[in-house]
Scaffold this motif. Structure first.
Motif, PDB file in Angstrom:
ATOM      1  N   MET B   1       0.989  -1.143  -0.009  1.00 15.00           N
ATOM      2  CA  MET B   1       0.069   0.020   0.110  1.00 15.00           C
ATOM      3  C   MET B   1       0.582   1.106   0.158  1.00 15.00           C
ATOM      4  O   MET B   1       1.953   1.225   0.647  1.00 15.00           O
ATOM      5  CB  MET B   1      -1.070   0.140   1.200  1.00 15.00           C
ATOM      6  CG  MET B   1      -2.116   0.705   1.185  1.00 15.00           C
ATOM      7  SD  MET B   1      -3.108   0.931   2.542  1.00 15.00           S
ATOM      8  CE  MET B   1      -2.149   1.722   3.787  1.00 15.00           C
ATOM      9  N   LEU B   2       0.435   2.419  -0.710  1.00 15.00           N
ATOM     10  CA  LEU B   2       1.290   3.521  -0.590  1.00 15.00           C
ATOM     11  C   LEU B   2       1.158   4.217   0.733  1.00 15.00           C
ATOM     12  O   LEU B   2       0.441   4.074   1.555  1.00 15.00           O
ATOM     13  CB  LEU B   2       0.362   4.474  -1.481  1.00 15.00           C
ATOM     14  CG  LEU B   2       1.096   5.861  -1.823  1.00 15.00           C
ATOM     15  CD1 LEU B   2       2.431   5.776  -2.826  1.00 15.00           C
ATOM     16  CD2 LEU B   2       0.184   6.985  -2.724  1.00 15.00           C
ATOM     17  N   GLY B   3       2.458   4.438   1.024  1.00  9.62           N
ATOM     18  CA  GLY B   3       2.758   5.057   2.351  1.00  9.62           C
ATOM     19  C   GLY B   3       3.303   4.267   3.584  1.00  9.62           C
ATOM     20  O   GLY B   3       3.683   4.545   4.632  1.00  9.62           O
ATOM     21  N   ILE B   6       6.802   4.822   3.991  1.00 10.37           N
ATOM     22  CA  ILE B   6       6.899   6.025   4.896  1.00 10.37           C
ATOM     23  C   ILE B   6       6.704   5.980   6.356  1.00 10.37           C
ATOM     24  O   ILE B   6       7.583   6.148   7.147  1.00 10.37           O
ATOM     25  CB  ILE B   6       6.201   7.174   4.325  1.00 10.37           C
ATOM     26  CG1 ILE B   6       6.350   7.448   2.552  1.00 10.37           C
ATOM     27  CG2 ILE B   6       6.275   8.240   4.959  1.00 10.37           C
ATOM     28  CD1 ILE B   6       5.596   8.317   2.135  1.00 10.37           C
ATOM     29  N   GLY B   9       9.738   4.070   7.680  1.00  8.85           N
ATOM     30  CA  GLY B   9      10.648   5.039   7.705  1.00  8.85           C
ATOM     31  C   GLY B   9      10.850   5.735   8.862  1.00  8.85           C
ATOM     32  O   GLY B   9      11.787   6.152   9.763  1.00  8.85           O
ATOM     33  N   MET B  10       9.627   6.302   9.240  1.00  7.93           N
ATOM     34  CA  MET B  10       9.394   7.241  10.102  1.00  7.93           C
ATOM     35  C   MET B  10       9.608   6.686  11.529  1.00  7.93           C
ATOM     36  O   MET B  10      10.114   7.434  12.370  1.00  7.93           O
ATOM     37  CB  MET B  10       7.995   8.043  10.254  1.00  7.93           C
ATOM     38  CG  MET B  10       7.583   8.631   8.911  1.00  7.93           C
ATOM     39  SD  MET B  10       8.145  10.559   8.725  1.00  7.93           S
ATOM     40  CE  MET B  10       6.833  11.237   9.506  1.00  7.93           C
ATOM     41  N   THR B  13      13.431   6.356  12.027  1.00  8.78           N
ATOM     42  CA  THR B  13      14.078   7.675  12.424  1.00  8.78           C
ATOM     43  C   THR B  13      13.679   7.932  13.820  1.00  8.78           C
ATOM     44  O   THR B  13      14.681   8.551  14.596  1.00  8.78           O
ATOM     45  CB  THR B  13      13.777   8.777  11.490  1.00  8.78           C
ATOM     46  OG1 THR B  13      12.380   8.541  11.539  1.00  8.78           O
ATOM     47  CG2 THR B  13      14.584   8.567  10.094  1.00  8.78           C
ATOM     48  N   ALA B  14      12.550   7.850  14.277  1.00 16.33           N
ATOM     49  CA  ALA B  14      12.078   8.148  15.515  1.00 16.33           C
ATOM     50  C   ALA B  14      12.742   7.350  16.674  1.00 16.33           C
ATOM     51  O   ALA B  14      13.266   7.628  17.527  1.00 16.33           O
ATOM     52  CB  ALA B  14      10.438   7.920  15.696  1.00 16.33           C
ATOM     53  N   ASN B  16      15.871   6.040  16.132  1.00 15.15           N
ATOM     54  CA  ASN B  16      17.086   6.592  16.079  1.00 15.15           C
ATOM     55  C   ASN B  16      17.231   8.041  17.077  1.00 15.15           C
ATOM     56  O   ASN B  16      18.020   8.078  17.985  1.00 15.15           O
ATOM     57  CB  ASN B  16      17.533   7.006  14.667  1.00 15.15           C
ATOM     58  CG  ASN B  16      18.444   5.907  13.972  1.00 15.15           C
ATOM     59  OD1 ASN B  16      18.817   4.949  14.663  1.00 15.15           O
ATOM     60  ND2 ASN B  16      18.228   5.980  12.733  1.00 15.15           N
ATOM     61  N   PHE B  17      16.179   8.677  16.806  1.00 16.35           N
ATOM     62  CA  PHE B  17      16.149  10.286  17.456  1.00 16.35           C
ATOM     63  C   PHE B  17      16.018   9.678  19.099  1.00 16.35           C
ATOM     64  O   PHE B  17      16.835  10.264  19.840  1.00 16.35           O
ATOM     65  CB  PHE B  17      14.907  10.836  16.932  1.00 16.35           C
ATOM     66  CG  PHE B  17      14.775  12.214  17.853  1.00 16.35           C
ATOM     67  CD1 PHE B  17      15.600  13.283  17.268  1.00 16.35           C
ATOM     68  CD2 PHE B  17      13.904  12.384  18.890  1.00 16.35           C
ATOM     69  CE1 PHE B  17      15.546  14.379  17.987  1.00 16.35           C
ATOM     70  CE2 PHE B  17      13.826  13.460  19.362  1.00 16.35           C
ATOM     71  CZ  PHE B  17      14.521  14.591  18.957  1.00 16.35           C
ATOM     72  N   SER B  20      19.312   7.847  20.616  1.00 17.92           N
ATOM     73  CA  SER B  20      20.352   8.699  20.700  1.00 17.92           C
ATOM     74  C   SER B  20      20.526   9.439  21.931  1.00 17.92           C
ATOM     75  O   SER B  20      21.622   9.861  22.273  1.00 17.92           O
ATOM     76  CB  SER B  20      20.579   9.612  19.671  1.00 17.92           C
ATOM     77  OG  SER B  20      19.717  10.633  19.917  1.00 17.92           O
TER      78      SER B  20
END
Lengths: 391, 205
Positions: B1-3, B6, B9-10, B13-14, B16-17, B20
């Protein structure tokens, strides 16, 4: 507390009325609003640059700037001083007048659009009836400035960047405006103040914000994607594309003119986020009736910061698109989707209350999303890529 | 499905954020002026001249043979041979460099000078904070600045220094043995000559 700034302005005007002639008072009043807007949003720009750099750093498991001041939070001040004292280089072949005017022309519309944004209760510089129209009419002038910058630099990369920028901004202007039409359809007004008032009631647990309706949610997402593309931010930062076009249309700018491009970019981003808040997130309204004691402007800026974090987060996550992908996405997905969203909004209005309109409107949005999403991948043959040497 | 990607990926990155802030292992940054990582043993930056003993000029191993000057690819070494001689570690009389300059701005840190030196005299240092505020005189390093003790060499490159010390000790032992053999041979020759003279008296003429 809610009206503290409005009261302050009225008190100041009352004091000045005793010493200034009557015809000067409207001018002074306008100047006070302008000073407040420039001061607040320029400060927000400084805060966002440091937040963005630190946030992106943390996303990439780095520290980010942490040298200037406590935790590096004075970095924007150092950057500003650096930008001011840097030499202003103008290419010999450049069209000097246009080259000088471009950053100015870019900043002016970015600031003008704030005049119709309701920042808090009774806190709007001009309560225009056609405020939404004014916002987009003025905002569209930034494309001209971008092309002026690219053309006057006499640099092929700057020109390429400007062409890309204009193509992208024109393409995404359409979904940006069309996604707001659904709100106008439901509320029946173009005035941002009235649109905020239409969302001020509470129905049950959730407030009556448009984002909590199927068409509003889809409209909000589409609006934010278009806003991202309009502001030339990653993943739609092709016009800048520092790895391929150096800095795109502002390659030939240095010193404070360069900083002005950044300022305009971020001011535009805040403005369009502010409009998104006004249209879909209930403007300065509090989410729960119990939290009404918090000032309205505080709610507006809290929501704005939330959206800024969202922008930083997406920037840290998504890689840059290719030009053909960008255009395909605009014309094959975004525009059909916003048009269908208008139908969903109409269905919401005409199907009548209760569960039925949720079902009909939601089905239209979800169904078209799935089908259009498939259509975007159709014939691409996208499979999981295998690497021969890496891994 | 589209998205879908994303959203994934979000989430990444969250992670990672937030991670850290929680785990220091994620942050690989070494905050350089305050934090340093120990240098690896084979690190090399800029040559220096090794001396033995306490007096840099007296104990300098360099004999001004100028091999390094000739081999240096960017030609950053400048040597002037002395007119007089001084004793080296083997107590042999040797020339020494009256001038030994290396241009820091030209040196490319290849270490060929250290490789070709037959006297274990020029070696590569690990010091890398070599910037100066004077871009002409400050970047021309003379022999007083270049001279560093063998103890320093042992500290920065323990393995290489041990090999170098062993080579020099072997040289010294060989020289001493040779000297001893020479002395013995001389004594023997003298003794033989004496014996010969004793056995065969000079004929009277």
């Amino acid at each position: 507390m809610d009206q503290i700034f409005v009261a302050l302005k009225h008190w100041l005007l009352g004091q000045l009325a005793t010493i200034l002639p009557a015809w000067l008072l409207p001018v002074v009043s306008a100047l006070m609003s302008i000073a407040a807007i420039i001061g607040v949003f320029a400060t927000l720009f400084a805060i966002m640059t440091i937040l963005e750099r630190k946030g992106l750093g943390r996303i990439q498991n780095r520290y980010g700037p942490n040298r200037v001041g406590p935790f590096g939070f004075l970095q924007p001040a150092a950057d500003g001083i650096k930008a001011i004292i840097k030499e202003d280089v103008v290419p010999r072949a450049a069209d000097k007048v246009v080259h000088f005017l471009a950053p100015v022309v870019l900043v002016i519309p970015a600031l003008l659009v704030y005049s119709v944004l309701p920042i808090g209760r009774n806190m709007v510089a001009i309560d225009l009836d056609a405020g939404l129209l004014f916002f987009f009419a003025v905002g569209a002038a930034s494309e001209l400035a971008v092309f002026m910058a690219g053309w006057s630099s006499r640099n092929k990369y700057a020109l390429l960047g400007a062409m890309r920028a204009v193509a992208q901004m024109v393409s995404y202007e359409i979904p940006l405006i069309l996604s707001t039409i659904s709100v106008v359809m439901i509320t029946g007004t173009l005035s941002p103040v009235k649109i905020v008032e239409a969302q001020s009631t509470h129905a049950g647990l959730l407030p009556d914000w448009f984002v909590f309706t199927p068409w509003g949610f889809a409209g909000f997402i589409l609006f934010m994607i278009s806003a991202n593309a309009e502001a030339n931010r990653s993943p739609f930062d092709l016009p800048e594309g520092e790895s391929e076009l150096v800095a795109g249309y502002f390659t030939e700018y240095s010193g404070f003119k360069f900083a002005l491009f950044f300022l305009a970019e971020y001011l535009g981003l805040f403005a369009v986020s502010g409009l998104g808040i006004t249209l879909f997130l209930g403007g300065w309204n509090s989410p729960f009736a119990a939290l009404d004691f918090v000032p309205s402007w505080a709610w507006f800026f809290a929501k704005l910061l939330g959206l800024i974090v969202l922008f930083i987060w997406t920037r840290g996550t998504l890689p840059r698109l290719r030009v053909d992908q960008l255009m395909n996405f605009a014309w094959k997905f975004m525009i059909p989707m916003v048009l269908i969203n208008l139908v969903a909004a109409a269905a919401w209005h005409y199907v009548g209350g209760g569960f039925a309109r949720w079902f009909v409107s939601g089905a239209i949005v979800l169904g078209s999303y799935l089908l259009l999403g498939r259509g975007l991948f159709h014939g691409k043959g996208i499979t999981k890529r295998t690497y021969r040497y890496a891994e | 499905m589209l998205g879908e990607g994303i959203i994934k990926g979000m989430a990444e990155t969250a992670r990672n954020f937030l991670g850290s802030y929680v785990s220091d292992e994620r942050l690989t940054t070494v905050q350089y002026p305050e934090e340093r990582i120990p240098q690896i043993e084979n690190a090399r930056q800029f040559p220096f001249l090794v001396f033995d003993g306490d007096d840099p000029m007296k104990g300098m191993r360099c004999v001004a043979c100028q091999i390094c000057e000739k081999e240096c690819p960017p030609k950053c070494i400048y040597i002037v041979k002395s007119k007089d001689k001084k004793p080296d570690y083997k107590n042999q009389q040797q020339f020494y460099p009256a001038t030994f300059d290396i241009d820091l701005s030209v040196c490319m840190s290849c270490g060929i000078c250290a490789e070709v030196c037959p006297f274990e005299s020029i070696k590569m240092d690990t010091e890398f904070e070599l910037s100066t505020t004077d871009r002409f005189g400050g970047l021309l390093v003379n022999k007083h600045q270049l001279a560093k003790s063998n103890g320093h060499y042992r500290k920065i490159h323990p393995g290489d220094a041990a090999a170098s010390d062993a080579a020099l000790a072997a040289e010294l032992a060989k020289a001493q043995a040779k000297a001893k053999a020479d002395v013995e041979a001389k004594a023997k020759a003298a003794a033989e000559a004496k014996a010969k003279a004793a056995v065969q008296p000079t004929p009277a003429t």
